[in-house]
Design a protein around this motif. Structure first.
Motif: not given
Length: 384
Positions: A169-173
């Protein structure tokens, strides 16, 4: 006998020299990082297999441990025990592979980097030394490993942003990133990584559409896609996990010789593993759920055959010795797996036996295509 920790700088400089001589470290910035980061503090112990099939834990403050932790060696750092026995949960990557990837990442002072696969925190420490804490972000699915890494990193003066979660999911924030580096293998590129990378940014990871089948690929983010080539030298990482705990071992199909088809083959049964590109090409037909190994009637003697199987009940067993250049093959189930590998070997030969550097990958939201030589060149297969 325990070596004084003040000696670790000499070991770190020796490691840097070793990597330079091997051609795996060429830039002064990454040499400085290798010499400055105390790997033994981030990897205070590691596990070594024994001849009895058990694991021996070694303290890196000992003479043996300190020499090993500052060598170009992959180290098993965490184990897990389940129904399949004790398996590797986490490892510290071979430093030469780390530096090769970090240099391929081509980071600049202002870049923000996402690392997928925190592990021991050593790679994050190298990045933080090069870029500063505020530009380094790392995610791992194992909560206790992240907490241990955070504490050890802080103890040696590094404070990158660490997070627990599914690395896919990655690290969108914290996006967007200029660089994404994954120290784990994925069957295909998560589109979230592309979305979270700046246009012109780079994604570097190990792509394995099936067990052991694939290698490092370096992609550049464009407006509508990510595209790039496989690294010229083979590399392998543990698979990305979506949940904490060890990866499941693929189930093995029972090989019932009473219902098998028997024939001979001119293809050496070691070919898929001595020519990894053949295994890669075969994976598009074999699918993800591959198991393989060696077998023999007497476990006290060397194996006499290799085998492969898939979860649809297909299997093949190939003798390791042949007569007149022919090897005995037994195949069962709905598909003839060794025939698929023979076809892959023939295709590789027809293509001119290309190396990894001739293969590339184009990633869009809809599909992920592997190609030869150019993005619009010959299509090799599609990742799913």
């Amino acid at each position: 006998m325990t070596t004084a920790v003040t000696d670790w700088h000499d070991h770190a400089h020796r490691l840097a020299d070793e990597l330079e001589q091997a051609g795996k470290l060429t830039t002064p910035e990454w040499r400085q990082a290798i010499c400055a980061v105390p790997r033994h503090e981030l990897v205070p112990t590691y596990h070594q297999p024994t001849s009895e099939g058990t694991w021996r834990e070694i303290d890196t403050s000992t003479d043996e441990g300190l020499r090993t932790v500052y060598s170009n060696t992959v180290l098993v750092t965490a184990l897990t025990t389940g129904t399949a026995g004790t398996t590797v949960l986490s490892s510290s990557t071979q430093p030469g592979l780390m530096t090769r990837m970090l240099e391929a990442l081509d980071v600049h002072d202002e870049h923000r980097v996402l690392e997928v696969g925190t592990g021991t925190g050593y790679n994050a420490a190298l990045l933080a030394h090069r870029l500063g804490d505020e530009r380094v972000f790392s995610i791992d699915v194992e909560p206790h490993l992240v907490e241990i890494a955070r504490n050890r990193l802080a103890r040696v003066g590094y404070h990158p942003t660490l997070a627990v979660g599914d690395g896919a999911a990655g690290l969108a924030e914290h996006a967007p990133f200029d660089r994404v580096i994954a120290t784990c293998a994925v069957p295909s590129i998560p589109w979230s990584w592309v979305e979270q990378t700046q246009p012109g940014g780079v994604i570097l990871t190990d792509v394995k559409p099936a067990l052991g089948a694939g290698s490092l690929v370096r992609l550049t983010r464009h407006d509508d896609r990510a595209e790039g080539r496989f690294d010229a030298t083979y590399a392998a990482f543990m698979d990305l996990r979506h949940h904490p705990g060890g990866n499941l071992t693929p189930a093995r199909t029972e090989r019932d010789h009473s219902h098998a088809e028997h024939r001979t083959s001119p293809l050496d049964p070691r070919t898929p593993w001595t020519s990894m590109i053949v295994w890669f090409l075969a994976s598009f037909a074999l699918g993800r759920t591959i198991s393989f190994g060696y077998t023999g009637a007497d476990t006290t003697q060397p194996p006499t055959a290799s085998w492969i199987s898939t979860l649809d009940g297909s299997w093949a067993e190939i003798s390791l010795t042949g007569e007149g250049g022919q090897y005995t093959v037994a195949e069962g189930g709905p598909r003839r797996l060794w025939s698929l590998i023979e076809n892959a070997h023939q295709r590789w030969t027809d293509l001119g036996t290309p190396g990894w550097g001739r293969f590339g990958l184009t990633v869009t939201p809809e599909r992920q295509l592997v190609w030869l030589d150019e993005p619009h060149g010959e299509s090799i297969g599609e990742l799913t």
